[in-house]
Design a protein around this motif. Structure first.
Motif, mmCIF file in Angstrom:
data_model
loop_
_atom_site.group_PDB
_atom_site.id
_atom_site.type_symbol
_atom_site.label_atom_id
_atom_site.label_comp_id
_atom_site.label_asym_id
_atom_site.label_seq_id
_atom_site.Cartn_x
_atom_site.Cartn_y
_atom_site.Cartn_z
ATOM 1 N N ARG A 89 0.834 -1.208 0.000
ATOM 2 C CA ARG A 89 0.000 0.000 0.000
ATOM 3 C C ARG A 89 0.868 1.257 0.000
ATOM 4 N NH1 ARG A 89 -4.338 1.752 4.377
ATOM 5 N NH2 ARG A 89 -4.891 3.738 3.482
ATOM 6 N N ALA A 90 1.973 1.229 0.731
ATOM 7 C CA ALA A 90 2.875 2.384 0.755
ATOM 8 C C ALA A 90 3.423 2.666 -0.637
ATOM 9 C CB ALA A 90 4.013 2.152 1.736
ATOM 10 N N VAL A 91 3.869 1.617 -1.340
ATOM 11 C CA VAL A 91 4.402 1.806 -2.688
ATOM 12 C C VAL A 91 3.306 2.327 -3.619
ATOM 13 C CG1 VAL A 91 5.366 0.621 -4.717
ATOM 14 C CG2 VAL A 91 6.316 0.181 -2.446
ATOM 15 N N GLU A 92 2.100 1.809 -3.498
ATOM 16 C CA GLU A 92 0.984 2.300 -4.326
ATOM 17 C C GLU A 92 0.749 3.789 -4.091
ATOM 18 O OE1 GLU A 92 -1.791 -1.729 -4.564
ATOM 19 O OE2 GLU A 92 -2.128 -0.279 -2.953
ATOM 20 N N GLU A 93 0.703 4.199 -2.837
ATOM 21 C CA GLU A 93 0.427 5.597 -2.513
ATOM 22 C C GLU A 93 1.588 6.507 -2.913
ATOM 23 O OE1 GLU A 93 -1.056 6.284 1.431
ATOM 24 O OE2 GLU A 93 -2.458 4.605 1.305
ATOM 25 N N VAL A 94 2.813 6.062 -2.643
ATOM 26 C CA VAL A 94 3.975 6.865 -3.023
ATOM 27 C C VAL A 94 4.039 6.983 -4.544
ATOM 28 C CG1 VAL A 94 6.504 6.956 -3.061
ATOM 29 C CG2 VAL A 94 5.317 6.400 -0.940
ATOM 30 N N TRP A 95 3.806 5.866 -5.231
ATOM 31 C CA TRP A 95 3.870 5.922 -6.698
ATOM 32 C C TRP A 95 2.806 6.871 -7.259
ATOM 33 C CZ3 TRP A 95 7.099 5.839 -10.266
ATOM 34 C CH2 TRP A 95 6.677 5.898 -11.590
ATOM 35 N N ALA A 96 1.619 6.884 -6.700
ATOM 36 C CA ALA A 96 0.582 7.800 -7.177
ATOM 37 C C ALA A 96 1.066 9.246 -7.057
ATOM 38 C CB ALA A 96 -0.713 7.590 -6.390
ATOM 39 N N TRP A 97 1.757 9.557 -5.972
ATOM 40 C CA TRP A 97 2.292 10.909 -5.785
ATOM 41 C C TRP A 97 3.412 11.178 -6.787
ATOM 42 C CZ3 TRP A 97 6.660 13.658 -4.911
ATOM 43 C CH2 TRP A 97 6.513 14.971 -4.441
ATOM 44 N N LEU A 98 4.338 10.234 -6.927
ATOM 45 C CA LEU A 98 5.473 10.402 -7.834
ATOM 46 C C LEU A 98 5.015 10.555 -9.286
ATOM 47 C CD1 LEU A 98 7.964 7.737 -6.411
ATOM 48 C CD2 LEU A 98 8.108 10.224 -6.144
ATOM 49 N N ALA A 99 3.984 9.821 -9.674
ATOM 50 C CA ALA A 99 3.536 9.819 -11.069
ATOM 51 C C ALA A 99 2.732 11.058 -11.445
ATOM 52 C CB ALA A 99 2.712 8.562 -11.346
ATOM 53 N N ALA A 100 2.293 11.821 -10.464
ATOM 54 C CA ALA A 100 1.482 13.012 -10.755
ATOM 55 C C ALA A 100 2.325 14.039 -11.523
ATOM 56 C CB ALA A 100 0.955 13.620 -9.460
ATOM 57 N N PRO A 101 1.840 14.508 -12.659
ATOM 58 C CA PRO A 101 2.611 15.432 -13.501
ATOM 59 C C PRO A 101 3.090 16.691 -12.775
ATOM 60 C CG PRO A 101 0.696 14.642 -14.697
ATOM 61 C CD PRO A 101 0.559 14.145 -13.275
ATOM 62 N N CYS A 143 6.267 1.914 7.471
ATOM 63 C CA CYS A 143 5.053 1.368 6.859
ATOM 64 C C CYS A 143 4.893 -0.121 7.120
ATOM 65 C CB CYS A 143 5.077 1.604 5.348
ATOM 66 S SG CYS A 143 5.089 3.353 4.916
ATOM 67 N N GLN A 144 5.941 -0.745 7.618
ATOM 68 C CA GLN A 144 5.899 -2.186 7.860
ATOM 69 C C GLN A 144 5.433 -2.479 9.278
ATOM 70 O OE1 GLN A 144 10.152 -2.571 6.608
ATOM 71 N NE2 GLN A 144 9.404 -4.417 5.568
ATOM 72 N N PRO A 145 4.678 -3.566 9.461
ATOM 73 C CA PRO A 145 4.352 -3.987 10.820
ATOM 74 C C PRO A 145 5.650 -4.316 11.566
ATOM 75 C CG PRO A 145 3.147 -5.292 9.177
ATOM 76 C CD PRO A 145 4.128 -4.453 8.437
ATOM 77 N N PRO A 146 5.706 -4.088 12.863
ATOM 78 C CA PRO A 146 6.949 -4.300 13.617
ATOM 79 C C PRO A 146 7.586 -5.680 13.402
ATOM 80 C CG PRO A 146 5.354 -3.190 14.989
ATOM 81 C CD PRO A 146 4.642 -3.554 13.708
#
Length: 195
Positions: A89-101, A143-146
């Motif tokens: 989920r972290a990679v999905e959310e970060v990628w959405a931010w990174l990909a925004a023009p 972002c990872q569980p302990p």
């Protein structure tokens, strides 16, 4: 040293912000003080007075860019979440931010500074690449569980997640093919398993 000596003046902050906006558009690789100063309503002499040297200004601009990067990362680390969200989920959310023009200027500046710090490790760029790797790994750890974060594979999974994001980002910056690169990121996330 007193607090006053380390606190930037209002004029220094104003010029740094203007220089940062300029750098987002023009980059830093061939930065020349005269055109920069003219564009932001200052003079090379004032910039050198306020930042000590051209290298001092570059370091201040890199720190300013890093502040934007850290603000993004804070959204995903422990301070920005009540619970861990997992790497997928972290990679999905970060990628959405990174990909925004609208974020491309900052990301181009980041890529330029990252590459330059690898070939000029002792100059104004020195340490930028290493610090940004550490920043991202720390945010992804949050972002990872302990049990996963502290386990044997936690660092490896964070490193893989970071490699996917960085590789995809460089490809996106080179091609602007957001659909293709996003599809590749999503495909890679299917292999993350229990991340």
């Amino acid at each position: 040293m007193s607090e006053e000596a380390t606190t930037p003046s209002a004029r220094q902050v104003e010029l740094l912000e203007a220089a940062y906006a300029y750098a987002l558009t023009h980059g830093l690789a061939d930065l020349s003080l005269r055109p920069l100063a003219a564009a932001i309503g200052s003079s090379p002499r004032v910039l050198i007075f306020l930042f000590g040297s051209k290298d001092g200004l570059v370091r201040a601009l890199l720190a300013r860019a890093r502040a934007d990067e850290l603000a993004l990362l804070d959204r995903f680390g422990p301070a920005g979440r009540k619970e861990s969200i997992g790497l997928v989920r972290a990679v999905e959310e970060v990628w959405a931010w990174l990909a925004a023009p609208e974020h491309r200027p900052l990301l181009r500046l980041w890529a330029e500074a990252y590459a330059r710090s690898l070939v000029e490790p002792d100059g104004a760029w020195g340490g930028f690449a290493r610090r940004t790797v550490d920043d991202w790994l720390d945010a992804l750890a949050g972002c990872q569980p302990p049990a996963e974060r502290d386990g044997e594979q936690g660092t490896t999974r964070r490193t893989l997640a970071l490699a996917v994001l960085r590789g995809a980002l460089l490809d996106l910056l080179a091609t602007d093919d957001e659909a293709r690169v996003t599809a590749a990121v999503r495909q890679q996330l299917t292999h993350f398993g229990g991340c």
